[in-house]
Design a protein around this motif. Structure first.
Motif, short mmCIF file in Angstrom:
data_model
loop_
_atom_site.label_atom_id
_atom_site.label_comp_id
_atom_site.label_asym_id
_atom_site.label_seq_id
_atom_site.Cartn_x
_atom_site.Cartn_y
_atom_site.Cartn_z
N PRO A 15 0.84 -1.21 0.00
CA PRO A 15 0.00 0.00 0.00
C PRO A 15 0.88 1.25 0.00
O PRO A 15 1.88 1.32 0.69
CB PRO A 15 -0.81 -0.13 1.28
CG PRO A 15 -0.07 -1.09 2.14
CD PRO A 15 0.73 -1.97 1.22
N VAL A 16 0.49 2.21 -0.85
CA VAL A 16 1.26 3.45 -0.96
C VAL A 16 0.34 4.65 -0.81
O VAL A 16 -0.86 4.56 -1.02
CB VAL A 16 2.00 3.53 -2.32
CG1 VAL A 16 3.06 2.46 -2.43
CG2 VAL A 16 1.04 3.46 -3.49
N SER A 22 4.72 7.01 -1.47
CA SER A 22 5.62 6.35 -0.54
C SER A 22 4.87 5.22 0.16
O SER A 22 3.65 5.25 0.30
CB SER A 22 6.18 7.35 0.48
OG SER A 22 5.12 7.87 1.27
N THR A 23 5.61 4.22 0.58
CA THR A 23 5.01 3.02 1.18
C THR A 23 4.32 3.38 2.49
O THR A 23 4.87 4.10 3.31
CB THR A 23 6.10 1.96 1.42
OG1 THR A 23 6.74 1.69 0.18
CG2 THR A 23 5.51 0.68 1.96
N LEU A 24 3.13 2.83 2.68
CA LEU A 24 2.38 3.03 3.92
C LEU A 24 2.66 1.87 4.86
O LEU A 24 2.63 0.71 4.44
CB LEU A 24 0.88 3.10 3.65
CG LEU A 24 0.38 4.25 2.80
CD1 LEU A 24 -1.12 4.10 2.54
CD2 LEU A 24 0.64 5.58 3.48
N SER A 25 2.91 2.17 6.11
CA SER A 25 3.06 1.09 7.07
C SER A 25 1.71 0.85 7.70
O SER A 25 1.04 1.79 8.12
CB SER A 25 4.12 1.44 8.11
OG SER A 25 3.88 2.71 8.64
N PRO A 26 1.28 -0.40 7.77
CA PRO A 26 -0.07 -0.69 8.26
C PRO A 26 -0.25 -0.30 9.72
O PRO A 26 0.64 -0.52 10.55
CB PRO A 26 -0.21 -2.20 8.06
CG PRO A 26 1.17 -2.72 7.89
CD PRO A 26 2.03 -1.59 7.41
N GLY A 27 -1.36 0.31 10.00
CA GLY A 27 -1.72 0.64 11.37
C GLY A 27 -0.97 1.81 11.98
O GLY A 27 -1.15 2.09 13.15
N SER A 28 -0.15 2.49 11.23
CA SER A 28 0.59 3.61 11.82
C SER A 28 -0.31 4.84 11.86
O SER A 28 -1.03 5.12 10.93
CB SER A 28 1.86 3.90 11.04
OG SER A 28 1.54 4.33 9.74
#
Length: 181
Positions: A15-16, A22-28
């Motif tokens: 996921p971006v 830019s790459t999304l970090s899950p749950g951040s």
């Protein structure tokens, strides 16, 4: 964002962000933004009460003075129609020029004519073209079926602003062409 573009950004493998990719970090969570919302003071435009931004949404839902303030703003920007809408042709539904069956959208008219009138050689006025600002309501197409298949593969309203004059549209096209290089 339109749904297909957003879904492309959120594919499970990577996921971006829809803007910068830019790459999304899950749950951040954006903790810095949350803190800023919790600590920034604002004033209600209706009752002038001071509060933190984090409380503004629930306050606005119950503050009648704020709701009146919003309604006044809506009234201020709402304009009366400039033109009598009856003077404008219907560009959303069309009658069949062969059998006068009514209320086809553009795709429906094309499909109807292909199915029921493909062998009819009668010269008819294209109801889609006749409804356009540049259309001639008296022009009869020599080969209406070919005309439909060539000219009406897409909907004009996707690409045309009927309220803009020709000079404005040309300027927009030139600006977009320079931007796309």
């Amino acid at each position: 964002f339109c749904t297909p573009c957003l879904q492309e950004c959120l594919k499970p493998k990577k996921p971006v962000c829809g803007v910068c990719r830019s790459t999304l970090s899950p749950g951040s969570r954006a903790l810095d933004l949350e803190k800023q919302i919790e600590t920034t003071e604002t004033t209600c435009n209706g009752c002038n009460k001071k509060m933190y931004l984090s409380k503004m949404r629930s306050h606005a839902a119950s503050c009648s003075k704020y709701q009146n303030y919003i309604m006044e703003g809506v009234k201020a920007v709402t304009k009366e129609p400039l033109h009598n809408t009856r003077n404008f042709p219907n560009r959303f539904t069309f009658p069949c020029p062969y059998c006068s069956e009514k209320n086809f959208d553009q795709e429906g008219l094309v499909e109807h004519c292909k199915t029921l009138h493909s062998m009819d050689a009668k010269q008819v006025v294209c109801p889609i073209c006749a409804s356009m600002p540049w259309g001639d309501p008296n022009y009869r197409s020599a080969n209406f079926m070919e005309h439909l298949q060539r000219r009406h593969r897409f909907s004009y309203d996707t690409f045309v602003d009927y309220d803009a004059d020709e000079d404005d549209m040309m300027a927009q096209v030139l600006i977009r062409s320079l931007r796309d290089k």
